[in-house]
Design a protein around this motif. Structure first.
Motif, PDB file in Angstrom:
ATOM      1  N   TYR A 183       0.184  -9.419   5.927  1.00 47.86           N
ATOM      2  CA  TYR A 183       0.048  -9.082   4.515  1.00 47.86           C
ATOM      3  C   TYR A 183       1.119  -8.071   4.137  1.00 47.86           C
ATOM      4  O   TYR A 183       1.533  -7.248   4.956  1.00 47.86           O
ATOM      5  CB  TYR A 183      -1.342  -8.504   4.236  1.00 47.86           C
ATOM      6  CG  TYR A 183      -2.428  -9.534   4.484  1.00 47.86           C
ATOM      7  CD1 TYR A 183      -2.838 -10.392   3.474  1.00 47.86           C
ATOM      8  CD2 TYR A 183      -2.997  -9.695   5.753  1.00 47.86           C
ATOM      9  CE1 TYR A 183      -3.802 -11.367   3.698  1.00 47.86           C
ATOM     10  CE2 TYR A 183      -3.954 -10.661   6.000  1.00 47.86           C
ATOM     11  CZ  TYR A 183      -4.350 -11.499   4.963  1.00 47.86           C
ATOM     12  OH  TYR A 183      -5.289 -12.471   5.204  1.00 47.86           O
ATOM     13  N   ALA A 184       1.562  -8.165   2.885  1.00 42.17           N
ATOM     14  CA  ALA A 184       2.573  -7.218   2.426  1.00 42.17           C
ATOM     15  C   ALA A 184       2.217  -6.751   1.020  1.00 42.17           C
ATOM     16  O   ALA A 184       1.484  -7.413   0.278  1.00 42.17           O
ATOM     17  CB  ALA A 184       3.944  -7.865   2.446  1.00 42.17           C
TER      18      ALA A 184
ATOM     19  N   THR B 234       7.668   4.585   3.960  1.00 46.49           N
ATOM     20  CA  THR B 234       7.462   5.734   4.847  1.00 46.49           C
ATOM     21  C   THR B 234       5.996   5.906   5.252  1.00 46.49           C
ATOM     22  O   THR B 234       5.682   6.685   6.137  1.00 46.49           O
ATOM     23  CB  THR B 234       7.968   7.038   4.190  1.00 46.49           C
ATOM     24  OG1 THR B 234       7.391   7.112   2.892  1.00 46.49           O
ATOM     25  CG2 THR B 234       9.476   7.074   4.101  1.00 46.49           C
ATOM     26  N   GLN B 235       5.084   5.177   4.591  1.00 50.48           N
ATOM     27  CA  GLN B 235       3.667   5.202   5.016  1.00 50.48           C
ATOM     28  C   GLN B 235       3.393   4.110   6.052  1.00 50.48           C
ATOM     29  O   GLN B 235       2.238   3.874   6.419  1.00 50.48           O
ATOM     30  CB  GLN B 235       2.735   4.989   3.821  1.00 50.48           C
ATOM     31  CG  GLN B 235       2.518   6.220   2.953  1.00 50.48           C
ATOM     32  CD  GLN B 235       3.651   6.402   1.962  1.00 50.48           C
ATOM     33  OE1 GLN B 235       3.982   5.484   1.234  1.00 50.48           O
ATOM     34  NE2 GLN B 235       4.270   7.578   1.961  1.00 50.48           N
ATOM     35  N   GLY B 236       4.451   3.420   6.463  1.00 51.25           N
ATOM     36  CA  GLY B 236       4.278   2.376   7.472  1.00 51.25           C
ATOM     37  C   GLY B 236       3.727   1.083   6.905  1.00 51.25           C
ATOM     38  O   GLY B 236       3.254   0.225   7.651  1.00 51.25           O
TER      39      GLY B 236
END
Ligand SMILES: Nc1nc2c(c(=O)[nH]1)N[C@H]1C(S)=C(S)[C@@H](COP(=O)(O)OP(=O)(O)OC[C@H]3O[C@@H](n4cnc5c(N)ncnc54)[C@H](O)[C@@H]3O)O[C@H]1N2
Ligand code: MOO
Ligand SMILES: [Mg+2]
Length: 398
Positions: free
Chosen positions: A325-326, A350-352
């Motif tokens: 999922y993206a 930056t939150q992965g």
């Protein structure tokens, strides 16, 4: 119209078993193992030295000895040289067999060598250090890779290490790629102002090669009789036909009629999706499968990835790719009541989180923008507004 889910179910209801075959191990990449690969010896097969330095008996250190006479030098691959007494040591290299009379390796950085003597500081030296113990990784007979696993570069190395010159793998289907259209010329030819070069068959072939298939390629002109003769020949000689083009409403789109005339049973024609709405799928004599993809290059590419590869993985017994999922990184709109496959580029924030950025384009004839596309984002058919930050399933390519 057939929904994406119905299309997928009809395709996945037709899995096949093509048997097994033995192939040279270094040509097995991308195939599926049909046997276990077992360790033919312990791994490592002997107590393996892991640092260049000297081999001693730890008892010497307990006895207060800190200077050793160098008896010999032992390289990797040499027969082991034994230490005769506690004052002796062997200069020894990474990969060498630990002599039975030694149990501790001291690396060169911690040894001073002068006039055939090796001096050490005994502080901090541990018995058994710098030794990769026989059988600690795997035991003789233990399974290193199992039947059903996809052969990866690492597995090819594992096969080499145990002396498997050939591997039993699942046989792949015999696939033919058939492009169609009088407007298409070959790569080495110069198109007239009214023609274009073929590209679909090359893209399709490249995708299949990435998956361990070795397809044949054929082109048929927009001629109903030739279309029929050529497809008939392929139905007798292949397990799967992957066609592109000639399946829509055009006066020269002869493929569906030819397939019908040849008694290929149509399972669906037209799927509620974009790209790829005219997708045609059928089966001949419960045996040969026919995937006829719409000619627009993005449609061919999407349907190949979304449907054919899903079928191939299932047929080979590989686990379906875990859904990925993206997060959509900008608002997007799509009105028609079709399942939209949005071309996206992927990156992680930056939150992965995996982020999907829409690739600008001009529809499914815009094949140049496939070069910038890494995946398709599956946008649900019942909706038309998709907001930044929403999460959707993603179909990524290898
Ligand atoms: N009246 C309608 N027209 C069209 C419809 C429709 O619903 N009603 N659907 C459109 C959609 S969506 C697609 S996709 C295409 C599918 O057309 P075909 O499968 O019949 O494919 P062709 O007509 O042969 O070609 C379409 C397009 O793609 C180019 N092409 C084809 N093969 C190749 C190849 N091997 N390499 C590169 N490019 C290829 C071809 O030149 C055409 O430009 O139909 C729409 N029309
Ligand atoms: O399938 Mo068509 O690809 O929507 O252009
Ligand atoms: Mg057409």
């Amino acid at each position: 119209m057939t929904t994406v889910e119905q299309a997928e179910n009809l395709i996945l209801a037709r899995l096949r078993n093509y048997g097994d075959e033995s192939v040279p191990f270094d040509q097995a990449l991308g195939k599926v193992l049909a046997e276990d690969i077992k360790a033919d010896r312990d791994l490592p097969p002997f107590n393996r030295v892991t640092m260049d330095g000297i081999a001693i008996s730890f008892k010497a250190i307990k006895d207060g000895i800190n200077t050793f006479r160098i008896k010999a030098t032992q390289a990797a691959g040499d027969e082991p040289v034994e230490i005769d007494d506690l004052n002796g040591c062997i200069e020894i290299m990474t990969g060498a067999v630990l002599p039975a009379s030694a149990d501790t390796i001291i690396r060169y950085e911690d040894v001073e060598i002068k006039d055939g003597l090796a001096s050490i500081d005994a502080e901090g030296i541990k018995q058994g250090q710098n030794i990769h113990v026989q059988g600690i990784d795997k035991r003789l007979g233990e399974v290193l890779a199992s039947a059903g696993q996809l052969v990866t570069p690492a597995i090819i190395g594992v096969a080499a290490s145990v002396g498997k010159t050939h591997l039993l793998v699942k046989k792949m289907p015999k696939v033919v790629i058939i492009s169609s259209g009088d407007e298409l010329v070959d790569v080495h030819e110069m198109p007239s102002p009214y023609q274009i070069r073929k590209s679909n068959s090359y893209t399709v072939k490249a995708v299949l090669q990435q998956h361990g298939l070795q397809p044949n390629v054929l082109h048929i002109p927009d001629d109903p009789e030739v279309t029929k003769t050529q497809i008939q020949h392929c139905l007798q000689n292949y397990d799967v036909l992957l066609l592109s083009g000639g399946i829509s409403m055009g006066k020269f789109d002869y493929i569906p009629q030819a397939l019908d005339d040849l008694q290929v049973t149509k399972l669906f024609h037209k799927v509620a999706q974009r790209p790829g709405k005219p997708f045609w799928f059928g089966q001949y004599k419960d045996k040969v499968l026919v995937f006829a993809f719409p000619g627009n290059p993005v449609a061919t590419f999407m349907c190949l990835n979304r449907y054919f590869l899903t079928w191939l993985n299932a047929t080979l017994g590989l686990p379906q790719q875990l859904p990925v999922y993206a997060v959509l990184d900008s608002d997007f709109q799509f009105g028609p009541a079709l399942q939209y496959y949005l071309q996206v580029k992927l990156y992680s924030n930056t939150q992965g989180q995996l982020m999907a950025s829409p690739v600008e384009g001009n529809g499914s004839g815009d094949f140049a923008n496939l070069a910038d596309t890494e995946a398709f984002l599956e946008l649900p058919l019942e909706r038309s507004e998709f907001k930044q930050g929403e999460v959707f399933k993603v179909w990524r390519f290898v």
